[in-house]
Design an enzyme around this catalytic site. Structure first.
Site, PDB file in Angstrom:
ATOM      1  N   HIS A  66       0.803  -1.224   0.000  1.00  0.00           N
ATOM      2  CA  HIS A  66       0.000   0.000   0.000  1.00  0.00           C
ATOM      3  C   HIS A  66       0.834   1.272   0.000  1.00  0.00           C
ATOM      4  O   HIS A  66       0.289   2.366  -0.139  1.00  0.00           O
ATOM      5  CB  HIS A  66      -0.927  -0.002   1.222  1.00  0.00           C
ATOM      6  CG  HIS A  66      -1.727  -1.262   1.329  1.00  0.00           C
ATOM      7  ND1 HIS A  66      -1.436  -2.259   2.231  1.00  0.00           N
ATOM      8  CD2 HIS A  66      -2.801  -1.703   0.609  1.00  0.00           C
ATOM      9  CE1 HIS A  66      -2.302  -3.259   2.075  1.00  0.00           C
ATOM     10  NE2 HIS A  66      -3.121  -2.946   1.105  1.00  0.00           N
TER      11      HIS A  66
ATOM     12  N   GLU B  40      -3.006   3.218   2.046  1.00  0.00           N
ATOM     13  CA  GLU B  40      -2.610   3.848   0.779  1.00  0.00           C
ATOM     14  C   GLU B  40      -2.867   5.352   0.816  1.00  0.00           C
ATOM     15  O   GLU B  40      -2.036   6.147   0.357  1.00  0.00           O
ATOM     16  CB  GLU B  40      -3.373   3.214  -0.384  1.00  0.00           C
ATOM     17  CG  GLU B  40      -3.015   3.812  -1.729  1.00  0.00           C
ATOM     18  CD  GLU B  40      -3.883   3.282  -2.863  1.00  0.00           C
ATOM     19  OE1 GLU B  40      -4.121   4.045  -3.821  1.00  0.00           O
ATOM     20  OE2 GLU B  40      -4.309   2.120  -2.788  1.00  0.00           O
TER      21      GLU B  40
ATOM     22  N   CYS C 130      -6.874   1.147 -10.262  1.00  0.00           N
ATOM     23  CA  CYS C 130      -6.046   0.166 -10.961  1.00  0.00           C
ATOM     24  C   CYS C 130      -6.883  -0.759 -11.822  1.00  0.00           C
ATOM     25  O   CYS C 130      -8.078  -0.973 -11.576  1.00  0.00           O
ATOM     26  CB  CYS C 130      -5.175  -0.597  -9.976  1.00  0.00           C
ATOM     27  SG  CYS C 130      -5.963  -2.008  -9.192  1.00  0.00           S
TER      28      CYS C 130
ATOM     29  N   SER D 294     -10.182  -2.741   1.002  1.00  0.00           N
ATOM     30  CA  SER D 294     -11.026  -1.745   0.350  1.00  0.00           C
ATOM     31  C   SER D 294     -11.598  -2.275  -0.958  1.00  0.00           C
ATOM     32  O   SER D 294     -12.793  -2.139  -1.225  1.00  0.00           O
ATOM     33  CB  SER D 294     -10.215  -0.475   0.089  1.00  0.00           C
ATOM     34  OG  SER D 294     -10.977   0.472  -0.631  1.00  0.00           O
TER      35      SER D 294
END
Length: 626
Positions: free
Chosen positions: A387, A439, A507, A536
């Site tokens: 992360h 992150e 992503c 998440s």
């Protein structure tokens, strides 16, 4: 299985231990030792349950275990194991069981009558009257048939005919058993993953065992899942040691022999442990353990009810792509290679990826997971998670002389680089993401004070920026695409000059999995997503399905699936977050397939071929180093 009076060595028989010699002598005089079929609900006759032997009126409270006292238990143990029946009101849904049923089966002249759909028929097999009586006091479904088989493989073999004639939609074998490992303790419940004979032959597999075990655990019981072995005679001492060496965790005398009675229907074997090698059954604790075991049997009802209610033929739709992405695979391999190169321990800051199974596996191999670097000894090797981290963490690692291996996902590093570039040119950077996520913390830390977090469209109205003409937005890589676009739309209304990154921050793996979930949700009654609560991207998959109007649940593993979710769901979509191991999906699919005939189909939105290079510190394995 019988409740033991206690053998000369004080050890219990499988499922309870040996009965007294006098009881065995009386059994040998029984002329018809065949099985008894008992249906518990609504029954009033008590032919095989004499009141003086401890039958308890069906009042509420602990007495529903069916054993009033140790004295009553002793009387039950000493009572002859004669064959008798409890008759019950007929199952109204069975063909020919009533005039209406007969009419439904034959059809009225000129006007066919469709019989009402019946509930799935549960058949429960128990060896002896104590076990049968205990399970008869459980909260079992209406129409359940209990078959009292008698103790031992010979009687169990004869009982298969009765089990088959009861027309089970699902067969549950219940009773007492002996534990074979130190992990099992008296009073624990064992749910068989497979049923074996003493020579190791696997007679039946029980794929739904994790589902049933999960229900029992949620009911407050201590439960183990593993192989169960059935033997022809009492196993004690060295015999138990030999059985334990095969991997079996419990031993009885009937389950494997009864398994063929299920045919191709779902089968479960649920046994309560009364003794183990470390805690053999002696005379002093015979009654206590026996009563405790029988009361536990009587508590199995809700889980068995939920299990049989979930039995159905289904379609299972596997979303593709699902499970591990390239960034997660890279991060896990970084830790594995670090352990190979440096040996244990290797320290990892935070969870390498957000999945408890991955973390537990790496921890078992020597990785030590810490929250902050001050927990890492000076000079040790530490891996930064996928992360990413803020520059301040790198500085702290340098101050402590730590050997750092960076497993940050390259797509997360892209967002960090964008944050540095955009703030360097004077922009206010608005990061769309969730507070507290690692992150997000790493990205905010790239340029403290110059990046603002935006969590929702509603939060946009409160933003204050130095120059509305110089505003850039970035995104957490694991957001739901449509959720993030709602925030972007609000930003464009508030700051018309706002610009985004040159390429999408969310992503490819996150987007692909969300699109795949939408694909299966279009056909499914229910979607199950495998992933951890702190993942998440996994949580976003659940939200995507729910926004499309399809119920969805996030589960760590198959044991977290609540059987009530499955009731009425004939098409189930299955996916997994990018940090979830593929094996967990396989286990879930196998368990659901065990609830009935199941077709398994893949619904794909494409395949992924992306891979990332490993950090230079771990590119060469130890075997190649000179």
């Amino acid at each position: 299985m019988s409740i033991p009076a206690a053998d000369s060595g004080g050890a219990a028989e499988h499922g309870g231990g040996a009965r007294s010699a006098s009881s065995r002598d009386r059994d040998s005089q029984v002329t018809n030792p065949g099985p008894t079929t008992v249906t518990p609900r609504g029954a009033t006759p008590r032919a095989s349950i004499p009141e003086q032997a401890g039958a308890v009126p069906p009042a509420g409270g602990p007495s529903r275990a069916g054993i009033a006292s140790p004295l009553a238990l002793a009387r039950w143990v000493e009572a002859p194991d004669t064959v008798s029946e409890l008759s019950l009101p007929a199952d109204p849904d069975a063909p020919g069981s009533s005039p209406a049923g007969a009419a439904g089966a034959a059809g009225a002249k000129g006007s066919p009558v469709q019989p009402a759909p019946r509930a799935q028929r549960l058949v429960v097999a128990a060896a002896l009257r104590l076990e049968a009586f205990a399970i008869s006091r459980a909260d079992l479904p209406e129409g359940t048939t209990i078959v009292r088989t008698g103790m031992g493989p010979d009687r169990a073999h004869r009982a298969n005919r009765v089990v088959r004639e009861a027309r089970p939609d699902a067969l549950a074998i219940v009773g007492l058993a002996g534990g074979l490992t130190d992990e099992t303790r008296p009073g624990d419940v064992v749910v068989a993953s497979e049923l074996r004979l003493a020579d190791g032959t696997v007679v039946a597999t029980c794929p739904t065992a994790p589902l049933l075990a999960g229900e029992l655990r949620r009911g407050g019981l201590r439960v183990h899942v593993g192989p169960m072995v059935s033997v022809e005679k009492v196993a004690t001492g060295a015999a138990r040691t030999e059985l334990a060496a095969t991997g079996a965790i419990a031993v009885d005398m009937e389950s494997a022999t009864l398994a063929p009675g299920a045919g191709d229907r779902p089968i479960a074997a649920v046994r309560v442990i009364v003794d183990t090698p470390a805690e053999p059954l002696g005379k002093l604790d015979l009654f206590r353990r026996g009563v405790t075991g029988l009361r536990t049997i009587s508590a199995l009802g809700p889980a068995l009810r939920a299990w049989v209610d979930a039995v159905a033929n289904r379609r299972l739709l596997l979303a593709e792509p699902r499970a591990f992405c390239a960034g997660v695979e890279r991060a896990i391999e970084v830790v594995e290679r670090a352990l190979e190169l440096h040996g244990a321990p290797v320290y990892v800051r935070k969870q390498i990826v957000h999945n408890t199974h991955v973390v537990a596996d790496l921890a078992s191999r020597g990785a030590i997971f810490v929250e902050e670097l001050d927990e890492v000894p000076a000079g040790a090797t530490v891996v930064f998670s996928a992360h990413g981290v803020a520059p301040a963490v790198w500085d702290q690692a340098g101050d402590r002389g730590l050997d750092v291996i960076d497993a940050t996902c390259p797509l997360v590093e892209k967002v960090h680089a964008e944050a540095r570039r955009f703030t360097a040119r004077g922009d206010t950077v608005l990061l769309i993401g969730h507070s507290g996520h690692e992150e997000v913390e790493g990205t905010l830390g790239e340029v403290p004070g110059r990046i603002q977090l935006v969590e929702s469209p509603e939060a946009v109205k409160d933003l204050q920026v130095e120059d509305p003409e110089r505003v850039t937005y970035l995104m957490q890589t694991t957001l739901a695409v449509d959720e993030a676009e709602e925030v972007v739309d609000a930003l464009r209304v508030r700051f018309p000059a706002v610009v985004g990154p040159g390429s999408a921050d969310i992503c490819y793996a996150t987007s692909n999995r969300q699109n795949a979930v939408r694909r299966v949700a279009a056909e499914a009654d229910l979607v199950l997503v495998v992933g951890s609560e702190n993942s998440s991207n996994s949580k976003r998959l659940v939200e995507v399905s729910e926004r499309d109007g399809v119920a969805a649940h996030l589960v760590e593993s198959v044991g977290d699936v609540q059987l009530e979710w499955l009731r009425g769901a004939r098409t189930i979509g299955i996916s997994a977050g990018a940090s979830a191991p593929p094996l967990l999906v396989e286990e879930l699919t196998a368990a659901l397939s065990g609830l009935g005939s199941a077709s398994v189909t893949v619904r794909s939105v494409g395949t992924e071929s992306i891979s990332f290079h490993l950090p230079k510190e771990v590119r060469r394995p130890l075997s190649e180093r000179k």
